[in-house]
Design a protein around this motif. Structure first.
Motif, PDB file in Angstrom:
ATOM      1  N   LEU A  12      43.275  14.610   9.142  1.00  0.00           N
ATOM      2  CA  LEU A  12      41.890  14.644   8.675  1.00  0.00           C
ATOM      3  C   LEU A  12      41.731  14.121   7.250  1.00  0.00           C
ATOM      4  O   LEU A  12      40.655  13.690   6.871  1.00  0.00           O
ATOM      5  N   ARG A  13      42.800  14.141   6.472  1.00  0.00           N
ATOM      6  CA  ARG A  13      42.711  13.597   5.113  1.00  0.00           C
ATOM      7  C   ARG A  13      42.369  12.104   5.128  1.00  0.00           C
ATOM      8  O   ARG A  13      41.900  11.571   4.141  1.00  0.00           O
ATOM      9  N   ARG A  14      42.590  11.451   6.255  1.00  0.00           N
ATOM     10  CA  ARG A  14      42.241  10.028   6.378  1.00  0.00           C
ATOM     11  C   ARG A  14      40.744   9.799   6.226  1.00  0.00           C
ATOM     12  O   ARG A  14      40.324   8.697   5.897  1.00  0.00           O
ATOM     13  N   VAL A  15      39.952  10.822   6.531  1.00  0.00           N
ATOM     14  CA  VAL A  15      38.502  10.684   6.424  1.00  0.00           C
ATOM     15  C   VAL A  15      37.926  11.587   5.333  1.00  0.00           C
ATOM     16  O   VAL A  15      36.743  11.885   5.324  1.00  0.00           O
ATOM     17  N   GLN A  16      38.780  12.020   4.416  1.00  0.00           N
ATOM     18  CA  GLN A  16      38.342  12.880   3.316  1.00  0.00           C
ATOM     19  C   GLN A  16      37.244  12.171   2.532  1.00  0.00           C
ATOM     20  O   GLN A  16      37.420  11.047   2.093  1.00  0.00           O
ATOM     21  N   GLY A  17      36.113  12.818   2.389  1.00  0.00           N
ATOM     22  CA  GLY A  17      35.008  12.253   1.628  1.00  0.00           C
ATOM     23  C   GLY A  17      34.159  11.253   2.399  1.00  0.00           C
ATOM     24  O   GLY A  17      33.187  10.736   1.876  1.00  0.00           O
ATOM     25  N   TYR A  27      36.029   8.855  12.564  1.00  0.00           N
ATOM     26  CA  TYR A  27      36.207  10.207  13.077  1.00  0.00           C
ATOM     27  C   TYR A  27      36.745  10.185  14.508  1.00  0.00           C
ATOM     28  O   TYR A  27      37.552  11.026  14.884  1.00  0.00           O
ATOM     29  N   ARG A  28      36.300   9.239  15.301  1.00  0.00           N
ATOM     30  CA  ARG A  28      36.846   9.110  16.662  1.00  0.00           C
ATOM     31  C   ARG A  28      38.329   8.801  16.609  1.00  0.00           C
ATOM     32  O   ARG A  28      39.116   9.329  17.389  1.00  0.00           O
ATOM     33  N   ARG A  29      38.729   7.932  15.702  1.00  0.00           N
ATOM     34  CA  ARG A  29      40.144   7.569  15.557  1.00  0.00           C
ATOM     35  C   ARG A  29      40.958   8.809  15.155  1.00  0.00           C
ATOM     36  O   ARG A  29      42.036   9.055  15.700  1.00  0.00           O
ATOM     37  N   VAL A  30      40.445   9.565  14.221  1.00  0.00           N
ATOM     38  CA  VAL A  30      41.126  10.784  13.773  1.00  0.00           C
ATOM     39  C   VAL A  30      41.238  11.780  14.925  1.00  0.00           C
ATOM     40  O   VAL A  30      42.290  12.387  15.141  1.00  0.00           O
ATOM     41  N   LEU A  31      40.173  11.931  15.705  1.00  0.00           N
ATOM     42  CA  LEU A  31      40.209  12.848  16.843  1.00  0.00           C
ATOM     43  C   LEU A  31      41.231  12.395  17.874  1.00  0.00           C
ATOM     44  O   LEU A  31      41.962  13.221  18.440  1.00  0.00           O
TER      45      LEU A  31
END
Length: 99
Positions: A12-17, A27-31
């Motif tokens: 999830l840190r990949r989408v921090q901020g 967010y789809r990629r992270v999920l």
């Protein structure tokens, strides 16, 4: 060795901020990456209950991340005036049995 929660939080840190509404594809990629961690657990021989708990943990971590983002987007004044709230899991998610 990192716990599954730590792995999810690292992903999830990949989408921090990054606002969820501005980059839905991120967010789809992270999920997908988080779901992949659950599949790895299942492929490694984890039992059904363990996989269900991992899936529920994934949702816990994701909801916590989204809530923190929403709360942090408020002004300092709004944060102090915002009433306390609770997020309550129901059904299979509340039992930790998502799958």
């Amino acid at each position: 060795m990192r716990t599954l929660r730590e792995k999810f939080e690292a992903i999830l840190r990949r989408v921090q901020g990054v606002a969820p509404g501005t980059s839905l594809e991120e967010y789809r990629r992270v999920l997908r990456l988080m779901n992949h961690q659950v599949r790895l657990l299942a492929n490694a021989g984890a039992g059904g209950r363990e996989v269900c708990r991992a899936r529920a943990l994934l949702v816990d971590v994701l909801i916590t991340h989204l809530w923190e983002f929403a709360r942090n987007s408020l002004s300092a004044q709004a944060r102090t005036e915002f009433p306390p709230i609770a997020i309550v899991a129901l059904g299979g998610y509340g039992r930790g049995e998502l799958n």
